[in-house]
Scaffold this motif. Structure first.
Motif, PDB file in Angstrom:
ATOM      1  N   ASP A   1      24.063  26.519   5.097  1.00  0.00           N
ATOM      2  CA  ASP A   1      24.692  25.726   4.057  1.00  0.00           C
ATOM      3  C   ASP A   1      26.059  26.300   3.673  1.00  0.00           C
TER       4      ASP A   1
ATOM      5  N   ARG B   1      29.796  24.500   4.192  1.00  0.00           N
ATOM      6  CA  ARG B   1      30.777  24.358   3.116  1.00  0.00           C
ATOM      7  C   ARG B   1      32.164  24.819   3.584  1.00  0.00           C
TER       8      ARG B   1
ATOM      9  N   ASN C   1      36.249  20.055   0.990  1.00  0.00           N
ATOM     10  CA  ASN C   1      36.080  19.068  -0.085  1.00  0.00           C
ATOM     11  C   ASN C   1      35.135  17.931   0.292  1.00  0.00           C
ATOM     12  N   SER C   2      34.924  17.690   1.579  1.00  0.00           N
ATOM     13  CA  SER C   2      34.065  16.579   2.003  1.00  0.00           C
ATOM     14  C   SER C   2      32.583  16.947   2.036  1.00  0.00           C
ATOM     15  N   TYR C   3      32.252  18.164   1.623  1.00  0.00           N
ATOM     16  CA  TYR C   3      30.850  18.589   1.628  1.00  0.00           C
ATOM     17  C   TYR C   3      30.086  17.931   0.485  1.00  0.00           C
ATOM     18  N   GLN C   4      28.842  17.505   0.783  1.00  0.00           N
ATOM     19  CA  GLN C   4      27.954  16.922  -0.219  1.00  0.00           C
ATOM     20  C   GLN C   4      26.633  17.681  -0.224  1.00  0.00           C
ATOM     21  N   LYS C   5      26.070  17.834  -1.394  1.00  0.00           N
ATOM     22  CA  LYS C   5      24.814  18.564  -1.522  1.00  0.00           C
ATOM     23  C   LYS C   5      23.691  17.814  -0.794  1.00  0.00           C
TER      24      LYS C   5
ATOM     25  N   LEU D   1      23.563  17.557   2.458  1.00  0.00           N
ATOM     26  CA  LEU D   1      24.036  17.056   3.752  1.00  0.00           C
ATOM     27  C   LEU D   1      23.437  17.842   4.907  1.00  0.00           C
TER      28      LEU D   1
ATOM     29  N   GLN E   1      20.010  16.568   5.849  1.00  0.00           N
ATOM     30  CA  GLN E   1      20.089  15.272   6.532  1.00  0.00           C
ATOM     31  C   GLN E   1      20.511  15.442   7.988  1.00  0.00           C
TER      32      GLN E   1
ATOM     33  N   ASP F   1      13.852  13.017   0.487  1.00  0.00           N
ATOM     34  CA  ASP F   1      14.892  13.545  -0.386  1.00  0.00           C
ATOM     35  C   ASP F   1      15.214  14.975   0.013  1.00  0.00           C
TER      36      ASP F   1
ATOM     37  N   LEU G   1      17.311  16.937  -1.234  1.00  0.00           N
ATOM     38  CA  LEU G   1      17.651  17.775  -2.374  1.00  0.00           C
ATOM     39  C   LEU G   1      16.450  18.568  -2.867  1.00  0.00           C
TER      40      LEU G   1
END
Length: 534
Positions: A249, A253, A258-262, A264, A267, A294, A296
């Motif tokens: 993770d 990052r 900036n394009s990182y999403q929690k 991801l 997925q 999910d 998350l």
């Protein structure tokens, strides 16, 4: 003359002895009781010692024995043995304080599980993590790892020093995720994390975005859909071939900024491992597995195998404990029953259920359940509904590593193990596999039905498992209760003997008609006789 000489010599000896006694009484002694000032012994001292009183000689012997006893105690083998045990105890205490068991998540597969199939736990193409790092048969992939890192560093805002510094910060936490000591220096461990982590992320992103978009040619031997990626996927799902998820993770990052999403990373991992899912694609509710899972909810201190397991169990059943809500007397009764010897049988043992052939003879029917969760088995009104299961070459390794994770990690449930035990009970012979295949429950690309039967019969060997602590506990009890019902057995026997094919049905119908006509004929004969008599 000789007599006079001896007399004078004896007089001098007495004077010397008297003087020595006077000095010993005035000079302080040491802690051992021996005088600190000593005179050289005369030649006749040996004879004088023999003339000493018994009390003096006894005192001297006792003091000497005390000194020898202390020396013998400190130099004895038992003293060294006790000291070594104390050192081992202190060392174990220091190791326990230094090690955090709560962070342990990547285990070495126990030797008793390896007896089933050692190759299922050992990577054949690529090593990830420290357990198989540097092994001879896996070094061929190292050059592709460095080639991958070269591609990553060529992208904008990528600096190898930034990756190394980040890995250095995570080193202690990452080491605590592995079992036992890691025989790698600090620099070697950091290099391993950067090299393996970037390689895994490159594969994840290549499957999602396309390898050509990342700068790889279409005919790349590794970073291409048609390359050796199918073998790499199987190695990357093994328990001993994992990297902590928080390491991947952090590296993701750094790559995306900036394009990182929690979530991801989870997925991307699930999409990468999607071909290994035991449920066929035609039974999926969507083309993307993350649509109903999910990411998350995934804990950061685990790994890709655990993420894949949780995706298979969404929403997973909770294990049901047999002791929940029971009073002490009931628990004591069960403990006594466990001590009483009993014969293992299907009738009195809920740890097992009969195979498909025996259940069919007892009138239990099998139907395919339309769901994308392969473990979601239902039993109602004598019908056992089982979802469709796809068996391929990687199924054995996948199930064995999932079972090993559930056996080693205390925070895991036993859902996968429960389902495999359930299938092992159902399948005892190729005929059982053939019938499940006929019902659309099992699809396989192995050589024969016998290979499928052998696969399930080997998966649960050496596995410590109690079905009473499983989500299938109630289903096992209901199936056994229906199997032991005599009325169900009689009805099943009638169906099997007289309704198994059309010719048997026609014969039974003809026999019933003939019996009915015979009964009518007998009735009218009796009726006519009674009428003539009246």
């Amino acid at each position: 003359m000789a007599a006079v000489f001896n007399k004078e010599l004896f007089s001098w000896y007495l004077i010397t002895l008297k003087l020595r006694e006077t000095l010993e009484s005035a000079v302080p002694t040491s802690s051992a009781g021996a005088p600190m000032l000593e005179f050289p012994e005369q030649p006749q001292k040996k004879q004088e010692k023999q003339q000493q009183t018994p009390s003096d000689s006894l005192q001297i012997v006792i003091e000497g024995d005390g000194e020898n006893h202390e020396d013998e105690e400190t130099r004895s083998p038992d003293f060294d043995w006790v000291g070594s045990i104390k050192k081992k105890i202190e060392q174990a205490g220091q190791e326990e304080k230094a090690r955090s068991w709560s962070k342990l998540s990547i285990y070495r597969v126990p030797h008793y599980l390896r007896e089933v199939d050692n190759k299922a736990y050992v990577p054949q193409v690529i090593s990830l993590g420290p357990y198989h790092h540097g092994e001879e048969h896996l070094r061929k992939m190292d050059k592709h790892k460095w080639r991958c890192l070269h591609h990553v560093m060529q992208r904008p805002n990528q600096d190898i020093k930034l990756y190394l510094d980040t890995a250095r910060e995570m080193e202690a936490k990452a080491r605590s995720c592995y079992e036992g000591p890691i025989n790698l220096s600090s620099n070697e461990f950091v290099e391993m994390m950067v090299l393996d982590g970037c390689f895994m992320l490159e594969l994840f992103r290549g499957v999602d975005e396309g390898f050509e978009e990342l700068g790889y040619p279409r005919n790349d031997p590794v970073f291409a859909i048609r390359g050796s990626i199918n073998f790499i996927v199987r190695d990357m799902i093994m328990l001993e071939n994992q990297l902590p998820l928080f390491v991947l993770d952090r590296f993701l990052r750094l790559q995306l900024n900036n394009s990182y999403q929690k979530g991801l990373l989870a997925q991307l991992a699930l999409e990468f491992f999607y071909p290994l899912t035991p449920t066929p694609m035609t039974e999926r509710e969507g083309t993307y597995i993350a649509a109903s899972f999910d990411p998350l909810s995934v804990l950061e201190d685990l790994h890709c195998l655990d993420v894949f397991r949780k995706s298979l169990l969404r929403p997973g059943p909770k294990p049901r404990s047999v002791h929940g809500g029971l009073h002490c007397l009931h628990v004591f009764r069960k403990s006594l029953l466990r001590l009483w010897p009993k014969r293992r049988s299907v009738q009195g043992d809920h740890q097992s259920i009969p195979c498909v052939t025996e259940l069919r003879e007892a009138g239990i029917k099998f139907r395919k359940r339309k769901t994308d969760r392969f473990w979601d088995v239902k039993f109602k009104k004598g019908i056992l509904r089982v979802p469709r299961l796809l068996i391929h070459d990687g199924t054995k390794s996948l199930f064995l590593n999932l079972i090993a994770l559930e056996q080693c990690h205390t925070d895991c449930g036993n859902e996968i193990t429960s389902f495999v035990v359930f299938m092992d009970c159902l399948i005892n012979s190729p005929e059982d596999v053939a019938y499940l295949h006929y019902r659309g429950i099992i699809e396989h690309c192995l050589g024969s039905d016998a290979d499928v039967a052998d696969l399930f019969n080997q998966l649960c060997q050496q596995v410590v498992f109690n079905i009473n602590n499983s989500y299938l506990s109630r289903l096992f009890k209901h199936v056994n209760r229906s199997y032991n019902n005599k009325w169900n057995n009689w009805r099943a026997s009638l169906t099997h003997n007289y309704f198994s094919n059309p010719w048997a049905i026609i014969s039974l119908f003809a026999a019933v008609v003939l019996l009915l006509l015979t009964f009518i004929q007998a009735f009218f004969a009796v009726y006519a006789y009674c009428r003539r008599s009246s």
